[in-house]
Design a protein around this motif. Structure first.
Motif, PDB file in Angstrom:
ATOM      1  N   ARG A 183       2.232   1.592  -3.581  1.00  0.00           N
ATOM      2  CA  ARG A 183       1.194   2.081  -4.492  1.00  0.00           C
ATOM      3  C   ARG A 183       0.961   3.586  -4.315  1.00  0.00           C
ATOM      4  NH1 ARG A 183      -3.107  -2.848  -4.024  1.00  0.00           N
ATOM      5  NH2 ARG A 183      -2.122  -4.181  -5.584  1.00  0.00           N
ATOM      6  N   ASN A 209       1.545   6.303  -7.168  1.00  0.00           N
ATOM      7  CA  ASN A 209       0.492   7.246  -7.548  1.00  0.00           C
ATOM      8  C   ASN A 209       0.995   8.692  -7.495  1.00  0.00           C
ATOM      9  OD1 ASN A 209      -1.421   5.286  -8.067  1.00  0.00           O
ATOM     10  ND2 ASN A 209      -2.287   5.372  -6.003  1.00  0.00           N
ATOM     11  N   ASN A 220       0.827  -1.210   0.000  1.00  0.00           N
ATOM     12  CA  ASN A 220       0.000   0.000   0.000  1.00  0.00           C
ATOM     13  C   ASN A 220       0.864   1.265   0.000  1.00  0.00           C
ATOM     14  OD1 ASN A 220       0.855  -0.372   2.615  1.00  0.00           O
ATOM     15  ND2 ASN A 220      -1.111   0.132   3.545  1.00  0.00           N
TER      16      ASN A 220
END
Length: 133
Positions: free
Chosen positions: A111, A115, A108
């Motif tokens: 990611r 992003n 997480n």
């Protein structure tokens, strides 16, 4: 001051409560030129005013156009730099992980980082494709 807690102003019909915000306009409204400037006694935002009209003088128009081009180039250069730095950090991290020098970060977090890099890339691409003027 009168006994009612208000203040008598010269030329007024009666007492004015100094705590009443509706009476502040008498001290805030000035001539049109200074109305748009911040009032130092309150430190607040400028009062509403008529929008400024841009000059039609050819020299002023040319200078404004040059300034806008320079600002756009600065924004474009900064966006590219931020994106390239983020990509370099990401590549360095992946290289260190591949060589076994650094542990993998949780998925997480990776990611979220990816992003962030992608949003920097999108911002840079938007600026590149934006039409000047």
């Amino acid at each position: 001051m009168d006994s009612g807690g208000g203040q008598l102003l010269p030329g007024d019909d009666g007492p004015v409560d100094i705590e009443d915000w509706r009476e502040c306009w008498r001290y805030r409204v000035m001539d049109p030129v200074t109305n748009h400037k911040p009032v130092s006694m309150t430190g607040g935002p400028p009062l509403p005013h008529t929008p400024r009209v841009l000059s039609t003088n050819p020299d002023s128009v040319r200078r404004l156009a040059q300034l806008q081009v320079a600002k756009r180039e600065d924004r474009l250069e900064e966006a590219e730099l931020l994106y390239r730095e983020a990509m370099a950090r990401k590549a360095k991290y992946l290289g260190r992980v591949k060589r076994g020098l650094e542990a993998l970060m949780p998925l997480n977090e990776y990611r979220a980082w990816a992003n962030e890099v992608r949003s920097l890339q999108t911002n840079w691409a938007r600026l590149v494709n934006e039409r000047p003027g």
